[in-house]
Design a protein around this motif. Structure first.
Motif, short mmCIF file in Angstrom:
data_model
loop_
_atom_site.label_atom_id
_atom_site.label_comp_id
_atom_site.label_asym_id
_atom_site.label_seq_id
_atom_site.Cartn_x
_atom_site.Cartn_y
_atom_site.Cartn_z
N VAL A 27 0.85 -1.20 0.00
CA VAL A 27 0.00 0.00 0.00
C VAL A 27 0.88 1.25 0.00
CG1 VAL A 27 -1.65 1.35 1.37
CG2 VAL A 27 -2.01 -1.11 1.03
N ILE B 111 2.34 1.78 -3.47
CA ILE B 111 1.34 2.28 -4.42
C ILE B 111 1.04 3.75 -4.16
CG2 ILE B 111 -1.08 2.07 -5.18
CD1 ILE B 111 0.66 -0.27 -6.14
N VAL B 112 0.84 4.11 -2.89
CA VAL B 112 0.53 5.51 -2.56
C VAL B 112 1.70 6.42 -2.93
CG1 VAL B 112 0.05 7.11 -0.65
CG2 VAL B 112 -1.17 4.93 -0.80
N ASP C 241 -7.15 3.01 -5.12
CA ASP C 241 -6.08 2.18 -4.56
C ASP C 241 -6.59 0.77 -4.30
OD1 ASP C 241 -3.80 3.91 -4.42
OD2 ASP C 241 -4.74 4.96 -2.74
#
Length: 157
Positions: A53, A56-57, A68
């Motif tokens: 996560v 990706i962020v 997301d």
């Protein structure tokens, strides 16, 4: 029925047939992912899914949380729990949309950038090592099989 070539995790185990041998290999990968994720938590402070996560962020700052969730193939409520933990650790920032308080865009903190940069001992490092030494054709074949399996098990692209 041919057995796989190369290293065989099941070499000393009885042959169960193509389907069960393949499933046994999937379970081995799942177990290794879980084990590596727990080790990551103790070493760098986040699990494998939490680090994914963050990665990706970091690449898509400002992306709404719902997008997301789509990128990660998880239900938004699953992502919400991960986001709350990461935000609580000071790794991510959630900015509420002033026009729609139900929506939030995500960003990474300086502390989160350090996790984003961490490499050794992560699931990603293992995947990167395999990808870097595997011929492109084999990678594409493996990707096709994984996509077909994920689709058959109900994961949507």
């Amino acid at each position: 029925m041919t057995r796989p070539t190369g290293p065989d995790l099941n070499a000393s185990l009885p042959h169960l047939g193509e389907v069960l041998d393949f499933m046994r290999l999937i379970w081995a990968v799942d177990h290794a992912l879980q084990k590596t994720s727990k080790r990551m938590k103790s070493v760098i402070g986040v699990t494998g899914p939490q680090r994914l996560v963050i990665r990706i962020v970091a690449r898509f700052p400002g992306l709404p949380a719902g997008q997301d969730a789509q990128l990660l193939h998880v239900h938004p409520s699953t992502l919400t729990g991960i986001l709350k933990r990461l935000e609580g650790q000071g790794l991510l920032l959630r900015r509420r949309d002033p026009k729609d308080r139900r929506r939030a865009s995500l960003g990474i903190t300086e502390k989160g950038r350090r996790i984003d940069a961490a490499g050794a001992g992560t699931v990603e490092a293992a995947v990167d090592g395999i990808i870097s030494r595997t011929p492109r054709g084999r990678l594409e074949s493996a990707r096709e099989v994984l996509v077909e399996l994920a689709t058959a098990l109900g994961v949507q692209d």
